[in-house]
Design a protein around this motif. Structure first.
Motif, PDB file in Angstrom:
ATOM      1  N   THR A 157       0.820  -1.213   0.000  1.00  0.00           N
ATOM      2  CA  THR A 157       0.000   0.000   0.000  1.00  0.00           C
ATOM      3  C   THR A 157       0.858   1.271   0.000  1.00  0.00           C
ATOM      4  O   THR A 157       0.319   2.375  -0.057  1.00  0.00           O
ATOM      5  CB  THR A 157      -0.911   0.029   1.244  1.00  0.00           C
ATOM      6  OG1 THR A 157      -0.091  -0.016   2.430  1.00  0.00           O
ATOM      7  CG2 THR A 157      -1.853  -1.162   1.237  1.00  0.00           C
ATOM      8  N   ASN A 185      -5.605   1.080  -0.953  1.00  0.00           N
ATOM      9  CA  ASN A 185      -5.787   0.419   0.342  1.00  0.00           C
ATOM     10  C   ASN A 185      -5.449  -1.065   0.173  1.00  0.00           C
ATOM     11  O   ASN A 185      -5.242  -1.545  -0.945  1.00  0.00           O
ATOM     12  CB  ASN A 185      -7.203   0.622   0.888  1.00  0.00           C
ATOM     13  CG  ASN A 185      -8.276   0.094  -0.074  1.00  0.00           C
ATOM     14  OD1 ASN A 185      -8.085  -0.907  -0.763  1.00  0.00           O
ATOM     15  ND2 ASN A 185      -9.412   0.789  -0.129  1.00  0.00           N
ATOM     16  N   ILE A 186      -5.398  -1.791   1.267  1.00  0.00           N
ATOM     17  CA  ILE A 186      -4.938  -3.174   1.218  1.00  0.00           C
ATOM     18  C   ILE A 186      -5.874  -4.060   0.395  1.00  0.00           C
ATOM     19  O   ILE A 186      -5.422  -4.969  -0.324  1.00  0.00           O
ATOM     20  CB  ILE A 186      -4.746  -3.751   2.641  1.00  0.00           C
ATOM     21  CG1 ILE A 186      -4.105  -5.137   2.589  1.00  0.00           C
ATOM     22  CG2 ILE A 186      -6.049  -3.756   3.401  1.00  0.00           C
ATOM     23  CD1 ILE A 186      -2.706  -5.162   2.009  1.00  0.00           C
ATOM     24  N   GLU A 190      -4.509  -6.104  -2.916  1.00  0.00           N
ATOM     25  CA  GLU A 190      -4.591  -7.568  -3.024  1.00  0.00           C
ATOM     26  C   GLU A 190      -5.199  -7.997  -4.353  1.00  0.00           C
ATOM     27  O   GLU A 190      -4.839  -9.038  -4.917  1.00  0.00           O
ATOM     28  CB  GLU A 190      -5.399  -8.123  -1.851  1.00  0.00           C
ATOM     29  CG  GLU A 190      -4.648  -8.067  -0.527  1.00  0.00           C
ATOM     30  CD  GLU A 190      -5.505  -8.443   0.670  1.00  0.00           C
ATOM     31  OE1 GLU A 190      -6.764  -8.489   0.513  1.00  0.00           O
ATOM     32  OE2 GLU A 190      -4.940  -8.699   1.749  1.00  0.00           O
TER      33      GLU A 190
END
Length: 476
Positions: A157, A185-186, A190
Motif C-alpha cells: 500500500t 488500500n490493502i 490484493e
C-alpha cells in the motif's frame, strides 16, 4: 546503443522519516549505509551500479540546499565528479526537479537520454538492471517517455501502481500505459497483484531531454517557464548551482507522474524484476537483509534469547531481547524505536508527533555534519554544553565570533592551528586553548590525519545561530 549520451539525473530529496531514528531530516536515509556489508550509502550505490552503462555522462544531482556538502563529500569518496549539483531552495516534488534537470542537460548537448533515478533505492540484480536500462534507452530514443514498473511480490500500500495494456511476461520489452493508480488500500492492492498488467511505480524514468521538455510545454508550461527562469537566474556557489528561489518557489508542488506521465500519449512501462526496493521503512529493510535461522536480522551490540522474525539494531548501547517476535528495535545514541513490523508505515506519523511537540530528535542527530567534518553533542545544560569536534585533514572552520559564549578546546588527537584575534599558534594532543567571548577565531587542521578535540561552551546563549562569520572557504 544509439549515439545520444545518457545523462543521469539523481533526485536526492526526501527525509526518510519512516526509517527514524537513523534517518532524519538533517541526515536522511539516502546518505546512510543501511544495506548488508557495503560501506557505501544508498546514494553512492546508485552511481556504482551504473558503471557498466556505455556512453554515460557525469551525473546531475538535485538536492536540498542543507545537504549540499554531504552530497559533494559522498561523491568525492567514490571518485565521481558531478557535472553539477543543483540546490533546491525549497521542495517542489519531482516534476519541477526533472524540468530543471532537463533544461540543464540541454545546455551541454543538443540532446541526450535522461536517466532519472532516486537516490534511495536498493537493487539486488544489477546485471539485469543494466539490461532493462538498455531496453529503456532504445525505447526512449524512439521519442517515448519510459517508466519502469516493478513486478509486485506482495500487496503493498506504500507504492502507486501502473496498469499496462498487456500482461507482463519474462521478456524485457516496453508496454503501453493504460493508467496510474495512487497508493491503494490493502483490499485493492490484493486485487491488483493478481493481475499481471499491474506493477509498482518505481519512480525511475528514461526519455530524451528534448521530448520531456516538449511534454512540459504541452501540459505544464508554467512549471517549465519558472524552472527556466530559476536556472537562468541561478547563483554559482563553489561547486553548486543554487536555483533562484523567487521563481522556483512558485512552481506547483507536483510529481512527474501527475504532471506529465498521466497525461502524455507517449508513456511506456518496462517490467523491472531485479530485486528492487525503495527501502521505504524498517519492514522493507528487514526484507532485504540476510537473516539468521529464526528470521532475525541483528546488527551491533544485541543479545537475544527465544527471539523470532525481528529487526534488531544497536548503534551504541546494548540491546537485550527475550521472548519476542515480529518487532523492530533500533537504538542509537539519543533515541530507541520499538515497533511491530506491521506498523512500519506508521512511523512517519510518530516522527510528525515528535516534531509537533518540539523534540529536536525528530529532525536532528547528535552528530551533525559540516563541510569541514562533524561535531557530536555529548552533554548540555542551560548555560554550558560539551561537543566532540572532528576536522578533516586540510580543512578549516570559518573565521568567526560569538556574541554570547566563550569556548575551551582540548586537543585529543591530531594537530590544530588556532587563530585568535589575528594570532596563530599550533596545538597538539593533550594541549588546550581558551577562546574568550567576542574574539575572532578560526580552527584549522594543517595535518594529514583527522583532528579531534573536545569543546566546552559556556554562556548565556548556546544556539548554532550565534555565529558571526567573517570569512569562510565553503561560501556559507
Amino acid at each position: 546503443m544509439n549515439n545520444l549520451p545518457i545523462q543521469p539525473i539523481v533526485l536526492c530529496g526526501g527525509s526518510g522519516s519512516r526509517l527514524w531514528p537513523l534517518s532524519r531530516e538533517s541526515f536522511p536515509k539516502q546518505y546512510l549505509n543501511l544495506i548488508g556489508e557495503s560501506k557505501n550509502s544508498l546514494l553512492q550505490n546508485t552511481f556504482q551500479r551504473l558503471k557498466a552503462l556505455k556512453n554515460i555522462e557525469s551525473p546531475i544531482l538535485i538536492c536540498n540546499e542543507n545537504h549540499r556538502f554531504i552530497v559533494a563529500e559522498q561523491m568525492r569518496e567514490i571518485g565521481i565528479k558531478p557535472k553539477t549539483i543543483i540546490l533546491e531552495t525549497c521542495g517542489r516534488n519531482t516534476a519541477p526537479a526533472v524540468a530543471v534537470g532537463a533544461v540543464r542537460a540541454l545546455s551541454d548537448h543538443n540532446d541526450s537520454i535522461l536517466l532519472v533515478l532516486a537516490a534511495d533505492h536498493n537493487i539486488k540484480n544489477e546485471e539485469k538492471f543494466i539490461e532493462v536500462l538498455e531496453v529503456g534507452y532504445t525505447t526512449a530514443y524512439s521519442d517515448n517517455l519510459v517508466t519502469f514498473g516493478v513486478v509486485p511480490k506482495s500487496p503493498e500500500t506504500g507504492f502507486g501502481y501502473i496498469e499496462s495494456v498487456e500482461p507482463f511476461s519474462s521478456e524485457i520489452k516496453p508496454h503501453k500505459i493504460v493508467r496510474f493508480i495512487e497508493k491503494p488500500n490493502i483490499q485493492l492492492a490484493e486485487k491488483l497483484i493478481l493481475d499481471k498488467k499491474f506493477s509498482w511505480n518505481s519512480g525511475m524514468f528514461m526519455f530524451k531531454a528534448s521530448q520531456i521538455i516538449k511534454e512540459f510545454s504541452n501540459y505544464e508550461p508554467k512549471i517549465l517557464e519558472l524552472c527556466k527562469k530559476s536556472l537562468s537566474n541561478s547563483e554559482i556557489d563553489l561547486d553548486f548551482l543554487r536555483l533562484d528561489n523567487n521563481y522556483f518557489s512558485k512552481c506547483q508542488d507536483i510529481s512527474l507522474d501527475v504532471a506529465i506521465m498521466e497525461k502524455t500519449k507517449l508513456g511506456k512501462v518496462i517490467p523491472l524484476d531485479i530485486g528492487w526496493s525503495d527501502i521505504g521503512n524498517w519492514q522493507a529493510l528487514w526484507d532485504n537483509e540476510k537473516k539468521d535461522a529464526k528470521g532475525n536480522f541483528i546488527k551491533g551490540n544485541v543479545l537475544i534469547d527465544n527471539v523470532k522474525d525481528c529487526y534488531l539494531r544497536s548503534e551504541s548501547r546494548i540491546v537485550a531481547c527475550l521472548d519476542v517476535e515480529d518487532l523492530i528495535i533500533v537504538e542509537n545514541n539519543d533515541s530507541v524505536l520499538i515497533s511491530k513490523k506491521s506498523s512500519a508505515q506508521k512511523i512517519k506519523y510518530l516522527v510528525q508527533d515528535l516534531n509537533k511537540k518540539g523534540f529536536k530528535e525528530g529532525k536532528f542527530h547528535q552528530k551533525v555534519y559540516r563541510p569541514w567534518g562533524n561535531y557530536t553533542s555529548i552533554s548540555n545544560d542551560k548555560r554550558w554544553q560539551v561537543k566532540k569536534i572532528e576536522v578533516k585533514p586540510q580543512a578549516s572552520l570559518s573565521l568567526q565570533m560569538h556574541h554570547h559564549r566563550s569556548e575551551h578546546w582540548v586537543i585529543v588527537s591530531g594537530t590544530a592551528l588556532v587563530e585568535i584575534d589575528e594570532k596563530q599558534e599550533l596545538y597538539s594532543e593533550n594541549q588546550s586553548v581558551y577562546i574568550p567571548l567576542g574574539s575572532k577565531h578560526r580552527l584549522t587542521n594543517p595535518g594529514k590525519l583527522s583532528l579531534t578535540l573536545i569543546e566546552v561552551q559556556s554562556g548565556s546563549y548556546l544556539g548554532e545561530d550565534d555565529i558571526h562569520r567573517f570569512d569562510d572557504k565553503y561560501g556559507r
